[in-house]
Each structure stands twice: as structure tokens, then as C-alpha cells.
Design a protein around this motif. Structure first.
Motif, short mmCIF file in Angstrom:
data_model
loop_
_atom_site.label_atom_id
_atom_site.label_comp_id
_atom_site.label_asym_id
_atom_site.label_seq_id
_atom_site.Cartn_x
_atom_site.Cartn_y
_atom_site.Cartn_z
N ARG A 158 -6.54 2.92 0.38
CA ARG A 158 -6.11 1.77 1.19
C ARG A 158 -4.59 1.63 1.18
NH1 ARG A 158 -6.69 -3.75 -1.66
NH2 ARG A 158 -4.81 -2.84 -2.59
N ASP A 159 -3.99 1.73 0.00
CA ASP A 159 -2.55 1.55 -0.13
C ASP A 159 -1.79 2.62 0.66
OD1 ASP A 159 -3.19 -0.55 -1.73
OD2 ASP A 159 -2.49 0.35 -3.61
N LEU A 176 -0.30 -6.79 10.29
CA LEU A 176 -1.14 -5.80 9.62
C LEU A 176 -2.35 -6.44 8.98
CD1 LEU A 176 -0.48 -2.64 7.81
CD2 LEU A 176 -1.30 -4.46 6.32
N CYS A 177 -2.14 -7.56 8.29
CA CYS A 177 -3.26 -8.23 7.61
C CYS A 177 -4.29 -8.76 8.61
CB CYS A 177 -2.74 -9.36 6.73
SG CYS A 177 -1.75 -8.81 5.32
N GLY A 178 -3.88 -9.03 9.83
CA GLY A 178 -4.80 -9.56 10.83
C GLY A 178 -5.55 -8.50 11.60
N LEU A 235 -9.08 -4.38 3.26
CA LEU A 235 -9.77 -5.31 2.37
C LEU A 235 -9.08 -5.40 1.02
CD1 LEU A 235 -13.43 -4.06 3.02
CD2 LEU A 235 -12.19 -5.87 4.23
N GLY A 236 -9.21 -6.57 0.39
CA GLY A 236 -8.76 -6.73 -0.97
C GLY A 236 -9.80 -6.22 -1.94
N GLY A 239 -13.25 -7.60 -1.56
CA GLY A 239 -13.97 -7.38 -0.31
C GLY A 239 -13.54 -8.23 0.85
N GLY A 240 -12.70 -9.24 0.61
CA GLY A 240 -12.22 -10.06 1.72
C GLY A 240 -11.04 -9.42 2.41
N ARG A 241 -10.61 -10.01 3.52
CA ARG A 241 -9.43 -9.51 4.23
C ARG A 241 -8.22 -9.55 3.30
NH1 ARG A 241 -8.21 -8.99 9.64
NH2 ARG A 241 -10.14 -10.06 10.22
N ILE A 242 -7.45 -8.48 3.26
CA ILE A 242 -6.30 -8.44 2.37
C ILE A 242 -5.28 -9.48 2.80
CG2 ILE A 242 -4.93 -6.75 3.68
CD1 ILE A 242 -4.35 -5.40 0.92
N ASP A 243 -4.55 -10.05 1.84
CA ASP A 243 -3.57 -11.06 2.19
C ASP A 243 -2.15 -10.50 2.09
OD1 ASP A 243 -2.77 -11.16 -0.52
OD2 ASP A 243 -4.12 -12.81 -0.95
#
Length: 321
Positions: A158-159, A176-178, A235-236, A239-243
Motif C-alpha cells: 500500500r505504501d 488521494l485519501c478520497g 485502506l488503513g 480496514g477503513g479508508r486511510i486518513d
């Protein structure tokens, strides 16, 4: 997105404004949320500035918006200066006042627009440090491949994909986060981005970013996916959207691993991408489109960086510099 956000953000000050002022601010808040589709953070900042303005006007004896003139606006900004506010803050507040008075005039709440003649403090046009091309290459070297059984493997994928996409597109960290899964088009190698004011633009990306994204989607995202993941592209760990905070931490952490590179965050990576595009021969209008700048003047700041680099290289290399 606009309609779902048109709810009150709550009080932004402990001072009680006259009912007429409070009602106008409430109407303006609805306008910002539903019609201009601004984020709640931006709206709260605007409302805080305007509450400060109306409190100042009230102290000057103004109890009718029709009496809100240029003298009151200038007096308010002068007060900010005596309080030691930074130029960036004062410039933002001047902009907030101008946009507000223009709306008041346009909606018939005041007979004329006093903010049209209000000037902002001159801002120094500075940009954060940018990476050299070799530093960008070092930053984008894939992290050492962890064992597939390790929990860190999907995060590393991911990174790598995040860094490649940020540098390839110059997009903002919030953009990007959106991103959602269907914003990617691998056939054309473009990504759909929703920028400020939900303005949509399409940005191309190269083969390295494409390969990193495919690796993340095939081997990384399925490992982090959870019930609440939805369509989020990144994802973080839960499992949620990364912030945005997680992305900023990632960029700073990986920057520390590049010898001699400046400590920049996602915004510095955006500036680096723009500078390298211009140095590579891209025209200013194309870079403006990639970055999503409303004004070409904003993009022109990058020509200054490129000129400074050219001057430095000349002075270092030319025998009669």
C-alpha cells in the motif's frame, strides 16, 4: 455529497451575536455547505472568521448589515494585525470577508459590496523544498519485500502504491485519501480526482505507478479489507479508508530514509512533481490542469523554482559564472 452535509456545524464562538447576524450566518453556512460543497473544516474556518468580523462590527456600534462598510472591514483586519496574526491568517480572513460581502450583496441583503475594495496583505510567494530527480527515485525504491506471511506485507504494498501515485500525479493528500476503486482506469492509465469544490479532473500516471497499484490491489488490499472498507482505494490497518495523517506520516518516514533529502510531506511531493514536469518540458497550462489549480498564476510559481535551479547549476558549472 453536497446535500448530505448541509447541517449546522454548531457554534464557533462563545459571544452571542444579534439575532439578525446569527440568522445571516446560518443562511451563509447552508450556502457554503450545499451550494459551494465545501468541506466542514473549511466552512467552520470561514464561519469563525466571519463571526470575528461581526463581533468587531458590533463593538463599533454596527447592528445592521447595511452599515458594514469598508472602514469596518479595514478596522477588523487592523485589529488582527495588532493581535499578532500571521499574514497567511490575515489573507484568509480578508478573502473570507470579500466572499461573504459579495454573497450579501448578490442575495440583496446589503445594497452594495464593500469587500470589493478590500485588499489582502501581500504574501511572500514561497514554496516548500522540492526533491531532486535522484532523490525522488530513491524515495520510490520499493520497500524491502517482507515475507508474504508477515502482517507488514500488505502495508508495504500500500505504501509503495501511495508514494508512486502521489509523485506520478501531484494530487493533494486529501484527494488521494478520497479515491475509490472505480476512479482508476488501468487501460488508459488515468485516475479521476475530485479536487477543491468537488471539481473533477483526470490525471495520467505512468507504468511504475500502475504496477505498484496492481500489486496493492491484488495482494495487499484483500488482506486489509474489512466490513467497513467500502469502495475506498487505500485502506488503513483496520480496514477503513486511510486518513491524511497516516499518509503524511508515511511520506515523512520514507523521506528520512533518503540521504540528504529535505523533510517534506505530501504537499512537498506535489511540488516536486510539478517542478519535475516543468523541468522535463511540460507546458504551464498542462501542469495547471494536472494540479487542479484554478489560476495559472498559482502554477507559475513553479517556474521560479526551475529558474533558481538553473541559476544554481550555471553558477556551479560555468567557468565564468
Amino acid at each position: 455529497m453536497g446535500g448530505g452535509r448541509a447541517t449546522s456545524l454548531g457554534p464557533v464562538s462563545d459571544v452571542e451575536l444579534p439575532e439578525a447576524f446569527a440568522q445571516v450566518l446560518a443562511a451563509y453556512e447552508r450556502h457554503l455547505l450545499s451550494e459551494r460543497d465545501l468541506t466542514s473544516h473549511t466552512v467552520r474556518a470561514y464561519l469563525g472568521d466571519l463571526t470575528s468580523l461581526l463581533e468587531h462590527a458590533q463593538r463599533l456600534g454596527v447592528d445592521d448589515l447595511a452599515e458594514l462598510d469598508l472602514t469596518v472591514l479595514r478596522s477588523w483586519l487592523a485589529k488582527q494585525k495588532t493581535l499578532g496574526k500571521a499574514r497567511t491568517t490575515m489573507a484568509r480572513r480578508a478573502t473570507a470577508a470579500r466572499v461573504f460581502t459579495a454573497w450579501l450583496c448578490r442575495t440583496g441583503r446589503i445594497p452594495s459590496d464593500p469587500g470589493a475594495a478590500l485588499l489582502s496583505p501581500k504574501m511572500a510567494k514561497t514554496l516548500p523544498p522540492v526533491l531532486r530527480a535522484d532523490e525522488a527515485r530513491a524515495l520510490l525504491e520499493p520497500a524491502p519485500a517482507p515475507d508474504e506471511r508477515e502482517e507488514s506485507a500488505p502495508v508495504a504494498l500500500r505504501d509503495d502504491a501511495i508514494l508512486e501515485l502521489l509523485y506520478a500525479t501531484g494530487m493533494r493528500v486529501g484527494e488521494l485519501c478520497g479515491l475509490d476503486l472505480d476512479d482508476l482506469d488501468f487501460d488508459r492509465r488515468v485516475v479521476r480526482v475530485f479536487g477543491k469544490g468537488r471539481k473533477e479532473r483526470t490525471i495520467p500516471f505512468g507504468v511504475p505507478a500502475s504496477e505498484a497499484l496492481r500489486g496493492w490491489l491484488a495482494l495487499g488490499r484483500p488482506e486489509l479489507r474489512a466490513e467497513g472498507s467500502g469502495a475506498a482505494l487505500f485502506l488503513g490497518v483496520r480496514g477503513g479508508r486511510i486518513d491524511q495523517r497516516a499518509v503524511r506520516s508515511l511520506v515523512h518516514r520514507r523521506m528520512r530514509e533518503v540521504p540528504g533529502a529535505p523533510d517534506i510531506g505530501p504537499h512537498g511531493l506535489r511540488h516536486s512533481a510539478a517542478t519535475h514536469l516543468l523541468e522535463g518540458g511540460a507546458d504551464l497550462r498542462s501542469v495547471q490542469e494536472v494540479l487542479g489549480h484554478a489560476s495559472l498564476a498559482t502554477t507559475q510559481l513553479y517556474t521560479h523554482i526551475s529558474s533558481e535551479r538553473l541559476r544554481a547549476a550555471y553558477q556551479q558549472a560555468h567557468p565564468r559564472a
